[in-house]
Design an enzyme around this catalytic site. Structure first.
Site, PDB file in Angstrom:
ATOM      1  N   PRO A 147       0.755  -1.197  -0.052  1.00  0.00           N
ATOM      2  CA  PRO A 147       0.015   0.197  -0.031  1.00  0.00           C
ATOM      3  C   PRO A 147       0.851   1.218  -0.099  1.00  0.00           C
ATOM      4  O   PRO A 147       1.860   1.367   0.662  1.00  0.00           O
ATOM      5  CB  PRO A 147      -0.945  -0.091   1.156  1.00  0.00           C
ATOM      6  N   THR A 193      -2.059  -1.708   9.438  1.00  0.00           N
ATOM      7  CA  THR A 193      -0.624  -1.073   9.541  1.00  0.00           C
ATOM      8  C   THR A 193      -0.561  -0.520  11.113  1.00  0.00           C
ATOM      9  O   THR A 193      -1.197   0.081  11.523  1.00  0.00           O
ATOM     10  CB  THR A 193      -0.369   0.015   8.470  1.00  0.00           C
ATOM     11  N   ARG A 197       9.411  13.652   8.757  1.00  0.00           N
ATOM     12  CA  ARG A 197       9.977  13.860   7.365  1.00  0.00           C
ATOM     13  C   ARG A 197      10.052  15.328   7.073  1.00  0.00           C
ATOM     14  O   ARG A 197       9.298  15.923   6.428  1.00  0.00           O
ATOM     15  CB  ARG A 197       9.078  13.318   6.447  1.00  0.00           C
ATOM     16  N   LYS A 233       0.777  -5.202   9.719  1.00  0.00           N
ATOM     17  CA  LYS A 233       1.949  -4.831   8.852  1.00  0.00           C
ATOM     18  C   LYS A 233       2.818  -3.841   9.583  1.00  0.00           C
ATOM     19  O   LYS A 233       2.152  -2.683  10.195  1.00  0.00           O
ATOM     20  CB  LYS A 233       1.514  -3.884   7.445  1.00  0.00           C
ATOM     21  N   HIS A 242       8.425  -0.098   7.032  1.00  0.00           N
ATOM     22  CA  HIS A 242       7.472   0.965   6.269  1.00  0.00           C
ATOM     23  C   HIS A 242       8.546   1.487   4.997  1.00  0.00           C
ATOM     24  O   HIS A 242       8.197   2.690   4.756  1.00  0.00           O
ATOM     25  CB  HIS A 242       7.159   2.153   7.112  1.00  0.00           C
ATOM     26  N   ARG A 266      14.733  -4.487  -4.296  1.00  0.00           N
ATOM     27  CA  ARG A 266      14.991  -4.063  -5.714  1.00  0.00           C
ATOM     28  C   ARG A 266      15.283  -4.845  -6.773  1.00  0.00           C
ATOM     29  O   ARG A 266      15.441  -4.456  -7.754  1.00  0.00           O
ATOM     30  CB  ARG A 266      16.099  -2.979  -5.550  1.00  0.00           C
TER      31      ARG A 266
HETATM   32  C1  FNR Z   1       4.475   3.835   1.805  1.00  0.00           C
HETATM   33  N1  FNR Z   1       3.992   2.809   2.698  1.00  0.00           N
HETATM   34  C2  FNR Z   1       2.733   2.853   3.246  1.00  0.00           C
HETATM   35  N2  FNR Z   1       2.270   1.738   4.056  1.00  0.00           N
HETATM   36  C3  FNR Z   1       1.374   1.617   4.436  1.00  0.00           C
HETATM   37  O1  FNR Z   1       0.994   0.737   5.435  1.00  0.00           O
HETATM   38  N3  FNR Z   1       0.280   2.656   4.358  1.00  0.00           N
HETATM   39  C4  FNR Z   1       0.710   3.703   3.629  1.00  0.00           C
HETATM   40  O2  FNR Z   1      -0.181   4.536   3.630  1.00  0.00           O
HETATM   41  C5  FNR Z   1       1.802   3.860   2.938  1.00  0.00           C
HETATM   42  N4  FNR Z   1       2.145   4.672   2.160  1.00  0.00           N
HETATM   43  C6  FNR Z   1       3.279   4.949   1.621  1.00  0.00           C
HETATM   44  C7  FNR Z   1       3.648   6.051   0.559  1.00  0.00           C
HETATM   45  C8  FNR Z   1       4.950   5.788  -0.121  1.00  0.00           C
HETATM   46  C9  FNR Z   1       5.201   6.736  -1.132  1.00  0.00           C
HETATM   47  C10 FNR Z   1       5.916   4.718   0.003  1.00  0.00           C
HETATM   48  C11 FNR Z   1       7.107   4.625  -0.714  1.00  0.00           C
HETATM   49  C12 FNR Z   1       5.557   3.719   1.129  1.00  0.00           C
HETATM   50  C13 FNR Z   1       4.954   1.735   2.913  1.00  0.00           C
HETATM   51  C14 FNR Z   1       5.142   0.557   2.038  1.00  0.00           C
HETATM   52  O3  FNR Z   1       3.544  -0.175   2.112  1.00  0.00           O
HETATM   53  C15 FNR Z   1       6.058  -0.649   2.003  1.00  0.00           C
HETATM   54  O4  FNR Z   1       6.114  -0.982   3.476  1.00  0.00           O
HETATM   55  C16 FNR Z   1       7.440   0.005   1.696  1.00  0.00           C
HETATM   56  O5  FNR Z   1       7.172   0.784   0.472  1.00  0.00           O
HETATM   57  C17 FNR Z   1       8.248  -1.093   1.379  1.00  0.00           C
HETATM   58  O6  FNR Z   1       9.550  -0.654   1.166  1.00  0.00           O
HETATM   59  P1  FNR Z   1      10.142  -0.386  -0.431  1.00  0.00           P
HETATM   60  O7  FNR Z   1       9.630  -1.494  -1.150  1.00  0.00           O
HETATM   61  O8  FNR Z   1       9.461   0.908  -0.695  1.00  0.00           O
HETATM   62  O9  FNR Z   1      11.686  -0.456  -0.183  1.00  0.00           O
END
Ligand code: FNR
Length: 386
Positions: free
Chosen positions: A78, A156, A165, A253, A277, A312
């Site tokens: 997500p 989550t 951030r 999660k 995350h 990746r």
């Molecule tokens: C996320 N992730 C995330 N997770 C979640 O549970 N709810 C959310 O709304 C979001 N939003 C979100 C936005 C963006 C821009 C990113 C990059 C990530 C975390 C996401 O689900 C996941 O855990 C990570 O992106 C995994 O790592 P990699 O594959 O991006 O390295």
């Protein structure tokens, strides 16, 4: 679309196409951002013990997850931001996932509705949940997702507060976007993106807003709810209630400790996602891959473990599976793809990883995922194994 030979090529294309504020929004971490690199370092440090002189001319990367066959052990994580990367990007990724036969996970904080996603994906979808202060409204969303056909609910649990951030503040960036002069300067620097994405939204009535928030949770005209305060008060009691209300697959999660994984079993949860995350939340968390072994060992066969944060390469997927994860979530890889080329780009990201998984399986001397275990790994290169 320009050719892309790996996920990094898609990342480069995404960076060239997107305004810096948007690219950084998806790319960067939190506070001092040490964890972004550590997620990659943790995965890169791990080495396999390849076996040779075995017939690997045909290889099968299918698996079964929560009783459902998958062509490859991947699920779209997500993210809720893809509509900013390309026009209707969330649906573009959902369609790419559907075509590849893997589940797409819709974020609560998405600008595409659960019903629109149900229509876009042909391969089933999962719903990610953040709980609101008014739990009754969250339970309404749970029901709505169930009615739309969500196969799994992913709560989550790693975001009790809004993370620090700082770059987003400097860039004037938020999702959904709130117009301001700093952001406008970023946007004007990428006219092609501005016309193709924001221009089209403007013609259709405005910037996409949260599409899964109930009207009662919407303060004033702007679709905001104070999630900081809400998520901070989420406890195991909420898991009891959610379990009661959601008979299908329930997943937590953002679990990074064996104690919480064991509590998840006690609460009747079906799976946990070992995740930090994508390094976006708490910079002092461990690299996700470094805690995977101890969580897999703690839960054994009693619960399904999924891994994410930093994947990746196809070999990263196989490393997590060799340690004991059943599947892997992909976050930024398909976001880069969507930014680079919409649905085609997201599909390319999935295909790249599938091709790399297939090549890596041959290099390791395995023909199916169930042949992967810790004997395939150089144990000394894996944190938590001796
Ligand atoms: C996320 N992730 C995330 N997770 C979640 O549970 N709810 C959310 O709304 C979001 N939003 C979100 C936005 C963006 C821009 C990113 C990059 C990530 C975390 C996401 O689900 C996941 O855990 C990570 O992106 C995994 O790592 P990699 O594959 O991006 O390295």
């Amino acid at each position: 679309m320009k050719p892309a030979h790996n996920i990094w090529d898609l990342r480069t294309q995404a960076q060239r196409r997107l305004p810096r504020a948007v690219f950084e929004f998806i790319e960067r971490g939190s506070e001092d951002e040490t964890l972004v690199r550590q997620n990659r370092d943790g995965l890169e440090r791990i080495k396999f013990s390849p076996r040779t002189l075995r017939d690997v001319s045909s290889r099968d990367q299918t698996t079964t997850l929560f009783g459902r066959p998958l062509p490859t052990p991947m699920i779209i994580a997500p993210t809720g931001t893809a509509d900013l990367l390309c026009y209707r990007g969330e649906r573009a990724i959902a369609r790419a996932a559907g075509a590849a036969g893997i589940p797409f996970t819709l974020a609560t904080s998405s600008t595409t509705s659960v019903e629109q996603i149900a229509e876009a994906t042909g391969a089933g979808f999962w719903m990610q949940l953040y709980l609101w202060d008014r739990r009754d409204l969250s339970w309404q969303l749970v029901e709505r997702a169930g009615a739309a056909g969500a196969e799994a609910m992913v709560l989550t649990v790693d975001t009790p507060m809004w993370p620090n951030r700082e770059f987003n503040k400097r860039n004037g960036m938020a999702n959904p976007i709130r117009p301001n002069p700093t952001l406008a300067r970023h946007f004007l620097g990428r006219p092609a993106w501005l016309a193709a994405v924001m221009g089209r939204y403007a013609l259709e009535g405005g910037i996409p807003q949260f599409a899964n928030y109930p009207t009662e949770a919407v303060a004033g005209g702007a679709r905001k709810v104070n999630r900081q305060a809400n998520s901070a008060a989420v406890t195991w009691d909420d898991i009891v209630e959610l379990r009661r209300r959601w008979p299908k697959t329930l997943i937590l999660k953002g679990v990074l400790s064996r104690e919480d994984a064991l509590l998840a079993i006690e609460h009747g949860v079906d799976g946990v996602i070992v995740s930090n995350h994508g390094a976006r939340n708490f910079d002092a968390s461990p690299a996700s891959i470094d805690v995977l072994p101890e969580i897999v060992d703690a839960v054994g066969e009693r619960m399904t473990v999924i891994f994410d944060s930093g994947v990746r390469r196809g070999s990263d997927v196989l490393k997590a599976i060799a340690i004991g994860a059943k599947a892997v979530m992909i976050g930024r890889a398909t976001l880069y793809g969507a930014a680079a080329g919409g649905q085609e780009g997201a599909a390319r990201a999935i295909a790249i990883l599938q091709e790399e998984i297939s090549t890596a399986m041959a290099m390791l001397g395995v023909t199916s995922l169930d042949q992967l275990d810790r004997s395939c790994l150089r144990r000394a290169t894996v944190v938590g194994l001796d």
